[in-house]
Scaffold this active site. Structure first.
Site, mmCIF file in Angstrom:
data_model
loop_
_atom_site.group_PDB
_atom_site.id
_atom_site.type_symbol
_atom_site.label_atom_id
_atom_site.label_comp_id
_atom_site.label_asym_id
_atom_site.label_seq_id
_atom_site.Cartn_x
_atom_site.Cartn_y
_atom_site.Cartn_z
ATOM 1 N N CYS A 27 21.941 4.828 40.178
ATOM 2 C CA CYS A 27 23.145 5.177 40.929
ATOM 3 C C CYS A 27 23.078 6.666 41.238
ATOM 4 O O CYS A 27 21.997 7.216 41.427
ATOM 5 C CB CYS A 27 24.408 4.812 40.144
ATOM 6 S SG CYS A 27 24.502 5.566 38.512
ATOM 7 N N HIS A 559 9.123 18.718 7.814
ATOM 8 C CA HIS A 559 8.201 17.678 8.271
ATOM 9 C C HIS A 559 7.495 17.079 7.057
ATOM 10 O O HIS A 559 6.602 17.690 6.471
ATOM 11 C CB HIS A 559 7.179 18.295 9.236
ATOM 12 C CG HIS A 559 6.402 17.274 10.036
ATOM 13 N ND1 HIS A 559 5.423 16.496 9.489
ATOM 14 C CD2 HIS A 559 6.486 16.920 11.348
ATOM 15 C CE1 HIS A 559 4.917 15.710 10.421
ATOM 16 N NE2 HIS A 559 5.552 15.951 11.558
#
Length: 637
Positions: A27, A559
């Site tokens: 859209c 991490h």
């Protein structure tokens, strides 16, 4: 390489790959996917991807909000996913009945809304130019522009026949042919009524009174003008799709190529003209009268509700349930005043963002707010909603309140729109009455904006406040050099284990400081806790890594393991969600050290300050071993 090719590749990968895409449309600001399996899409990764505003799920669609340049991204996505159908039988059966209804309506109207806006805007401007005296409404210029702008609305069944056919898996050109048949002049009310007196009249004396000029196989053909109609063609195409499936099954392959579409056309149009068309037309008129009757109960309350909830409906894609009523009103009674109270929502949202831009001390917010304000003026508010106001909640609520108050006024003043208009400021020409050339509705619309904008500005200036970390960062930036010299931000160890100097971390990206300064820890206990009070800005779907920002602005990456992303979350357990606020020492995740090592991966945990460039120095602990919550390092400014 095309401009957005890399972004397109990343989006396709994170929605589960091209094989997971059942259909794709777009859209004004969003890529609208239908996915075969939504669980394969990585929501968090997409939301944090540069070039993506956010991700929404609504009406059976997986919506990736891009912004004003969505068409360019869409064009770069198409070559990656290849040819796919616009709708499949499987995808149509996903979700609740309501979701499937919204999905069908949006699939039919989305492709044509841009064209309708363009044609409507041209028609409105043509009327405006004649009203102000640029040329007369009898001149060749006026007739020419009126003709080319009105063509789409005159032959709307043809356009909707095409889009509905693609949605219902009917051959698209057959859908066009059905629409052309409905608009064929000899079968229209004007032609039939001009042929003389009717043979007889059905339902005489009722609201369904219908003259009959022709019969088909002895069955009366009720005279209906199908040009500019919406509902009849959609239902006829839906019926034709089942006719096509039936004939494709029973007709021999040698003649199926032309016999199947011929029988589909004859059967569907016969039933369409004799039954579906009249019933759908009667239904359209009843809908139009019904919504007007409901609105007449209390125009102000109706307008306030539409104005307040419009942006919420748009967020969830539920406005598609109202748009057909809006179009139907314009085509049947010549105007819409039911949905029009939404008009101020765009300007209320824009005013809120403008106030935030003027008030905030956040440089990043100022940078994204300015283009959002420009887009909002022209009717595109998704960047403002998803990128600015909705995540901060209060500004979004303020925009709804301002829009609701203006909507109440629009309901009271009976704001009307006579043709399908543009967006934002380009919608004004659609409010000129094409019969009287009156501009009263434009005056009403402007007054409503003058109500919504000041309310939005004032409430935002009163109630919006920058987050604590923005204010503190601003204070630091304004501090004297001597004050800055003594400021430091401390992080405490999120793990228990052995300290590893940064240069000895086994991964080069971490050891060489490419991602920032820090250190590593070889854990002896498989648990990670919060190193300070702050907010989790990233929780990777694979659970092996976290991004956390302290209240003072220190950005930390934790991490767990090296290359453990390949485990896809196996042996990890997360206890938090992205965006969650956490306190120092709070458990964030746990992991199985032995299982990870047995799978062939290192459990070294790099802990990196990702905004190292914001600090004069990072002073790390000198201890060889460390307990969780012990001093880890300080960031000095």
């Amino acid at each position: 390489m095309r401009k957005y090719e890399q972004l397109a590749k990343q989006i396709v990968e994170e929605v589960g790959g091209k094989d997971n895409v059942a259909s794709l449309t777009h859209c004004v600001t969003r890529l609208r996917f239908q996915l075969k399996d939504e669980s394969k899409a990585n929501d968090d990764v997409l939301k944090n991807m540069d070039g993506v505003v956010t991700v929404m799920k609504s009406g059976g669609q997986y919506q990736v909000v891009i912004g004003n340049h969505v068409a360019d991204v869409y064009n770069d996505v198409l070559p990656i996913i290849g040819e796919i159908p616009q709708g499949t039988a499987d995808s149509e059966q996903q979700g609740s009945l309501f979701d499937r209804f919204i999905n069908v309506i949006s699939g039919i109207f989305q492709p044509v809304l841009g064209l309708m806006s363009a044609a409507g805007m041209l028609k409105g401007l043509n009327i405006l130019f004649s009203v102000v005296g640029l040329y007369t409404d009898t001149s060749g210029t006026y007739v020419f522009l009126d003709g080319i702008s009105d063509a789409l609305f005159m032959y709307l069944p043809v356009i909707l026949g095409y889009t509905a056919a693609k949605k219902f898996n009917l051959k698209p050109l057959l859908g066009v042919l059905l629409g052309l048949a409905l608009c064929y002049p000899a079968l229209q009310l004007s032609a039939l009524s001009g042929a003389g007196e009717p043979l007889y009249t059905l339902f005489e004396g009722t609201v369904f009174q219908s003259p009959v000029y022709l019969d088909i196989f002895g069955i009366p053909l009720i005279s209906v003008d199908y040009t500019s109609t919406v509902i009849p063609i959609i239902i006829i195409v839906y019926f034709a799709s089942y006719c096509q499936k039936l004939f494709d099954k029973v007709i021999p392959d040698v003649v199926k190529f032309f016999v199947s579409p011929m029988l589909t056309m004859v059967v569907s149009l016969t039933v369409g003209f004799l039954l579906i068309g009249p019933l759908a037309t009667f239904g359209s008129n009843l809908i139009a009268e019904g919504v007007i009757a409901v609105r007449s109960f209390s125009p102000m309350v109706s307008g306030a509700l539409v104005g307040f909830f419009w942006q919420i409906l748009v967020i969830f894609g539920l406005h598609w349930g109202i748009i057909p009523i809006y179009i139907n009103n314009i085509m049947t009674i010549g105007y819409d005043n039911v949905m029009m109270p939404f008009f101020a929502a765009t300007f209320a949202q824009t005013a809120v963002v403008l106030a935030m831009m003027l008030k905030t001390k956040d440089k990043k917010l100022k940078q994204i707010a300015f283009p959002a304000v420009i887009s909002g003026i022209f009717g595109i508010t998704e960047p403002a909603i998803y990128g600015i106001t909705l995540p901060r909640k209060t500004p979004f609520i303020i925009s709804c309140i301002a829009s609701g108050i203006a909507g109440a006024y629009y309901g009271f003043a009976n704001l009307k729109e006579y043709i399908f208009g543009g967006m934002g400021i380009f919608e004004f020409p659609a409010m000129i009455n094409p019969e009287t050339h009156g501009m009263d509705d434009i005056v009403v619309a402007v007054i409503g904006i003058c109500i919504a904008v000041p309310i939005a500005l004032i409430l935002t200036f009163i109630f919006y406040k920058d987050p604590k970390e923005v204010l503190e960062t601003s204070a630091v930036q304004e501090a004297t050099p001597s004050e800055l010299a003594v400021k430091q931000m401390t992080a405490y160890s999120p793990l228990t284990g052995t300290v590893i100097p940064q240069e000895k971390i086994e991964d080069v990206a971490f050891s060489q400081g490419l991602l920032g300064k820090g250190l590593g820890i070889y854990p002896t206990i498989g648990e990670v806790v919060a190193p300070f009070d702050g907010t989790l800005v990233t929780v990777f779907p694979t659970k092996h890594a976290l991004g956390i920002v302290s209240d003072e602005g220190l950005e930390l990456l934790i991490h767990v393991g090296l290359n453990t992303v390949q485990l896809d979350g196996q042996h990890f357990t997360s206890y938090v969600e992205q965006g969650q606020r956490v306190t120092k020492g709070q458990r964030l995740l746990s992991f199985d050290i032995q299982a990870i090592e047995a799978a062939g991966f290192s459990v070294e945990v790099p802990i990196i300050v990702t905004n190292t460039q914001d600090y004069e120095d990072i002073v790390v602990t000198t201890e060889k071993t460390i307990e969780k919550d012990a001093f880890l390092f300080s960031a000095l400014t």
